[in-house]
Design an enzyme around this catalytic site. Structure first.
Site, PDB file in Angstrom:
ATOM      1  N   GLY A 140     115.771  85.135  31.443  1.00 38.66           N
ATOM      2  CA  GLY A 140     115.424  84.995  32.845  1.00 38.66           C
ATOM      3  C   GLY A 140     116.595  85.193  33.781  1.00 38.66           C
ATOM      4  O   GLY A 140     117.393  86.113  33.638  1.00 38.66           O
ATOM      5  N   SER A 141     116.743  84.287  34.715  1.00 38.38           N
ATOM      6  CA  SER A 141     117.577  84.477  35.891  1.00 38.38           C
ATOM      7  C   SER A 141     119.070  84.520  35.611  1.00 38.38           C
ATOM      8  O   SER A 141     119.599  83.778  34.783  1.00 38.38           O
ATOM      9  CB  SER A 141     117.292  83.363  36.898  1.00 38.38           C
ATOM     10  OG  SER A 141     118.111  83.490  38.029  1.00 38.38           O
TER      11      SER A 141
END
Length: 618
Positions: A65-66
């Protein structure tokens, strides 16, 4: 004592620690997945949801993810709620960088270790670990040592620096450049890069306020007199910088978030404030070497634009902007852009635009660490907005920096192009039943109620504004449903000039700039809201943990229909409903047909494949 003679491990960041093992086969995004104040795991889709990593030896294959995971990890280390150690099966730049910054700028750190896959898997049966200068010992329930793993120091290897690189590293261009170059070089060595490469532009994700540590980081560079040396844009920040007071944001959050945004402007970055920099006029061209953070932007730049960037962690993005130099490895190189997983997908007749974020989310889960090529969408007519939605959802569940879609993205005219002429390591064939099961996973709402329709994650494009204006013309939203749209300033200005904003505001929509849904909290999310609706696969994944809301995930048109009528249809769209005999008996079991076998979700959520009787991770 059981000593594993073949066990291998290496420090990514050196250190000693001891702690209870917290293990999962599933990667974890620290941003949106971990509370930066407490260390609690808040990702509702993760097997460790509800557990705390504070003081634990966290064993996960890697992050996912991020890019903001490095910032959240820094916050945890400095506030005393970080893990005791990170034990990985793959080197993870985002997590390693967060610890490196804690060490270099704040004299705080923890050991980060990459283990061979077999040794990592054995940690599942261990209770605690003791990490020293040259080895890791793991202990079982009975207190006996069940793993004794020798650890090597971080690899340095051959590394070529230019004369200017050496001058920067020596401090000839000031303290800020020296510090930045030290971090860039450390990460390049960690990645076993051959050297550094010049980049034409940087997109900074570290401008998101995750707590006092993120502001302290930026202010340290200002104290050193730092200034970016290549064109640098800023990601969406934590508040609408011009209107956060109007939105009733608590000054305790609004003030430091605005100060952080201002600090990056003082460092020389442009106030673009968008998570979709590919919508700006300066978007990179095919083959252009850039350094972008923000997970969806990285996936879009590599996959759709055919530009070249790694998935750069927060904080490393600024260091590259200050030096203009980045590690020469990863997607900057041809060999690292090839697909290793093939995913064949069905193209349902009359599918709406929710298909693409749904597929992106699924592709990321099936290929959490490898670049996939998706086949079956050659005749889908995917638009740039569809690719934007796919990129964001994919980057939510995968750590890979890019994907290929055969017949759609520029480096995958046919699957063989993306695979480099080699067979895939894994080959999955999805069924209509798989799509239905994935849709049910993202739809966590239990009734038809909707109090908020949240659109613009990633930020809206001008074409999305146009479509929204068409959908909202001649009517108004239901008084019990808030309709909130997020976009970058530049696209919003264009939408105003085209008359789209006036139409949307007449309908009852609220337009917010500078920030996006991964940062927005209450009261922008109405105080009474317990269920929201979105067309974003990314936000459908994160919202339950970020704002404690149940989610309706649907197409853009269905979202506006719910905003009009005050409720959502809780049944799957008709195009997603396979014939009864295609469900294989259980629509709730996510079963994937893999080459010569099957693939299915294991008990802790990792996707595994079975081929010829043996089971291995993707």
């Amino acid at each position: 004592m059981i000593t594993t003679m073949t066990a291998r491990g290496r420090f990514l960041i050196t250190g000693s620690a001891r702690g209870e093992v917290l293990f999962s086969h599933t990667g974890l995004s620290f941003w949106g997945g971990v509370d930066g104040a407490s260390g609690d795991i808040i990702d509702h889709h993760h097997p460790l949801h509800g557990r705390s990593l504070a003081g634990k030896a966290l064993a996960i294959p890697s992050g996912r993810g991020s890019c903001t995971g490095s910032s959240v990890l820094l916050e945890l280390i400095l506030n005393g709620h970080g893990p005791a150690a990170l034990l990985l099966s793959q080197a993870d730049d985002i997590l390693a960088l967060g610890v490196l910054v804690a060490r270099q700028l704040f004299a705080r750190d923890l050991p980060v270790i990459a283990l061979d896959q077999d040794t990592f898997g054995k940690l599942a049966g261990c209770l605690r670990v003791d990490i020293g200068d040259d080895r890791l010992r793991a202990f079982c329930q009975d207190g006996q040592c069940c793993l004794d793993v020798p650890l090597t120091r971080p690899e340095t290897g051959l590394f070529v620096l230019s004369g200017e690189d050496c001058a920067m590293l020596a401090g000839d261009q000031g303290e800020s450049v020296r510090q930045a170059m030290e971090i860039v070089v450390y990460m390049a060595r960690l990645q076993q890069a051959a050297g550094l490469i010049s980049v034409s532009q940087v997109h900074i994700d570290g401008c998101i306020y995750t707590g006092s540590a993120s502001l302290a980081f930026a202010r340290q560079w200002l104290d050193w007199g730092a200034r970016v040396r290549v064109p640098t844009t800023l990601n969406a920040v934590s508040v609408d910088c011009r209107r956060w007071r109007e939105l009733d944001i608590d000054p305790a959050e609004g003030e430091p978030a605005s100060q952080l945004a201002q600090a990056y402007l003082q460092l020389g970055a442009t106030g673009s404030f968008t998570c979709a920099p590919y919508l700006l006029s300066g978007a990179p061209r095919a083959g252009e070497h850039i350094a972008w953070s923000e997970s969806n932007a990285v996936a879009f730049a590599n996959s759709v634009l055919a530009a070249r960037t790694q998935k750069y962690p927060d904080f490393l993005d600024l260091c590259i902007a200050l030096t203009g130099r980045a590690p020469l490895c990863g997607p900057h190189l041809d060999a690292s852009r090839r697909a290793e997983v093939q995913i064949d997908v069905p193209l349902p007749a009359e599918a709406d635009d929710s298909l693409y974020p749904l597929l992106g989310h699924m592709a990321g889960e099936l290929s959490p660490n490898h670049i996939p090529v998706i086949c079956g969408l050659e005749h889908s007519g995917m638009s740039r907005d569809d690719l934007k939605a796919f990129s964001a959802a994919f980057a939510t569940t995968s750590a890979a920096p890019m994907f290929h879609i055969a017949g759609v993205t520029p480096e995958a005219t046919v699957p063989a192009d993306a695979l480099g002429g080699r067979p895939p390591l894994r080959h999955y064939r999805l069924t209509p039943a798989d799509l239905l099961s994935a849709w049910q996973t993202l739809n966590t709402a239990v009734d038809s109620g909707v109090q908020l329709v949240a659109l613009g994650n990633p930020h809206l494009s001008l074409t999305e504004y146009a479509r929204l204006a068409q959908l909202c013309r001649d009517g108004e939203r239901h008084p019990d449903v808030a309709l909130v749209l997020t976009s970058g300033r530049e696209v919003h200005r264009q939408a105003e000039q085209a008359g789209y904003v006036a139409t949307l505001e007449a309908f009852g929509a609220r337009c917010i700039n500078d920030t996006c849904w991964c940062m927005l909290r209450r009261p922008v999310v109405p105080a009474h809201a317990d269920t929201l609706m979105t067309n974003s696969g990314k936000y459908a994944h994160y919202a339950p943990g970020l704002v404690d809301c149940r989610v309706h995930f649907a197409s853009l048109a269905d979202c506006i229909a719910a905003a009009r009528q005050g409720y959502a249809d809780i049944s799957p769209p008709r195009w997603l409903m396979p014939p009864a005999d295609a469900l294989g008996g259980t629509a709730d079991d996510m079963v994937h047909g893999a080459a010569n076998g099957t693939a299915k979700a294991s008990t802790d959520g990792a996707i595994t494949g079975t081929t010829g009787g043996s089971q291995t991770d993707v």
